[in-house]
Design an enzyme around this catalytic site. Sequence first.
Site, mmCIF file in Angstrom:
data_model
loop_
_atom_site.group_PDB
_atom_site.id
_atom_site.type_symbol
_atom_site.label_atom_id
_atom_site.label_comp_id
_atom_site.label_asym_id
_atom_site.label_seq_id
_atom_site.Cartn_x
_atom_site.Cartn_y
_atom_site.Cartn_z
ATOM 1 N N LEU A 1 60.676 19.187 52.057
ATOM 2 C CA LEU A 1 59.665 18.504 51.263
ATOM 3 C C LEU A 1 58.761 17.792 52.260
ATOM 4 O O LEU A 1 59.245 17.211 53.229
ATOM 5 C CB LEU A 1 60.305 17.469 50.322
ATOM 6 C CG LEU A 1 61.236 18.008 49.233
ATOM 7 C CD1 LEU A 1 61.815 16.850 48.415
ATOM 8 C CD2 LEU A 1 60.508 18.983 48.312
ATOM 9 N N ASP A 2 57.449 17.832 52.043
ATOM 10 C CA ASP A 2 56.568 17.189 53.008
ATOM 11 C C ASP A 2 56.727 15.669 52.959
ATOM 12 O O ASP A 2 57.391 15.120 52.075
ATOM 13 C CB ASP A 2 55.116 17.629 52.809
ATOM 14 C CG ASP A 2 54.519 17.201 51.473
ATOM 15 O OD1 ASP A 2 54.663 16.024 51.104
ATOM 16 O OD2 ASP A 2 53.915 18.042 50.787
ATOM 17 N N ARG A 3 56.121 14.997 53.909
ATOM 18 C CA ARG A 3 56.315 13.546 54.071
ATOM 19 C C ARG A 3 56.066 12.774 52.784
ATOM 20 O O ARG A 3 56.775 11.811 52.465
ATOM 21 C CB ARG A 3 55.396 13.030 55.182
ATOM 22 C CG ARG A 3 55.517 11.539 55.452
ATOM 23 C CD ARG A 3 54.470 11.082 56.463
ATOM 24 N NE ARG A 3 54.713 11.675 57.764
ATOM 25 C CZ ARG A 3 55.512 11.129 58.685
ATOM 26 N NH1 ARG A 3 56.137 9.997 58.425
ATOM 27 N NH2 ARG A 3 55.688 11.725 59.844
ATOM 28 N N THR B 1 56.058 13.930 49.584
ATOM 29 C CA THR B 1 56.724 14.427 48.379
ATOM 30 C C THR B 1 58.100 13.782 48.247
ATOM 31 O O THR B 1 58.841 13.678 49.224
ATOM 32 C CB THR B 1 56.860 15.953 48.417
ATOM 33 O OG1 THR B 1 55.559 16.539 48.477
ATOM 34 C CG2 THR B 1 57.567 16.474 47.172
#
Length: 236
Positions: free
Chosen positions: A101-103, A105
């Site tokens: 998951l990106d930073r 999210t």
Amino acid sequence: MKLVKHLANLGYGSRKEVAWMFREGRVTDAAGEVLYADDPLEHDNVRVDGEPLDPPQGLVLVLNKPAGCTCSSKDRGRVVYDLLPPRFRLRDPALSTVGRLDRDTTGLLLLTDDGMLLHRIVSPKAKLPKVYEATLAHDLRGDEAALFASGTLLLESENTPLLPAQMEVPGPRQARLTLHEGRYHQVRRMFAATGNHVEALHRPRVGGLDLGDLAEGQWRALDAADLDRLFSTETA
């Protein structure tokens, strides 16, 4: 496997450090009797400083990832491993995130030291549904659900259309998407393709597993029943 190597593999220290723990009498059985490095390995009966051992190899964790941390062990900023016991970084085999998951999210993130299980979860053949809840910068146009379900949407710089995705609309700037693949920044890029921007993104479910009452930043180990729920929607 020797007991001292087993503890080292679980991240309690180097073999030299773990051997010193034995000499200090910090490793005991459940009854409090001191154990020695060459004693038989009975994982469930071993205690370190009076506490049961972490789960052995085959560990699977679910983490409610907060915003502001990355799914990396090497990033200079805050990382998801900062939310776990420090020794989890030292496990052998290594504990890896299952996808990313990106930073910014938040939500359900799985981690495991089981390479075969990791591959089964992320394999395109499994098509485990992943649910995302997006808050958007602008009102929806009204045609997004049909576009995402069509199986024809082509993201910028890609040559293969996205698999059909389902979308619910809780509000004019709210969307709940169910995806069956995991491309780079997929949800954000899908809405970018419609001229919109995702302001906040949360993943509450993967497969048949949700976060339950797990608070943001908290984690727990999965058991066999959890894994059954995770794969209950598997289509492979």
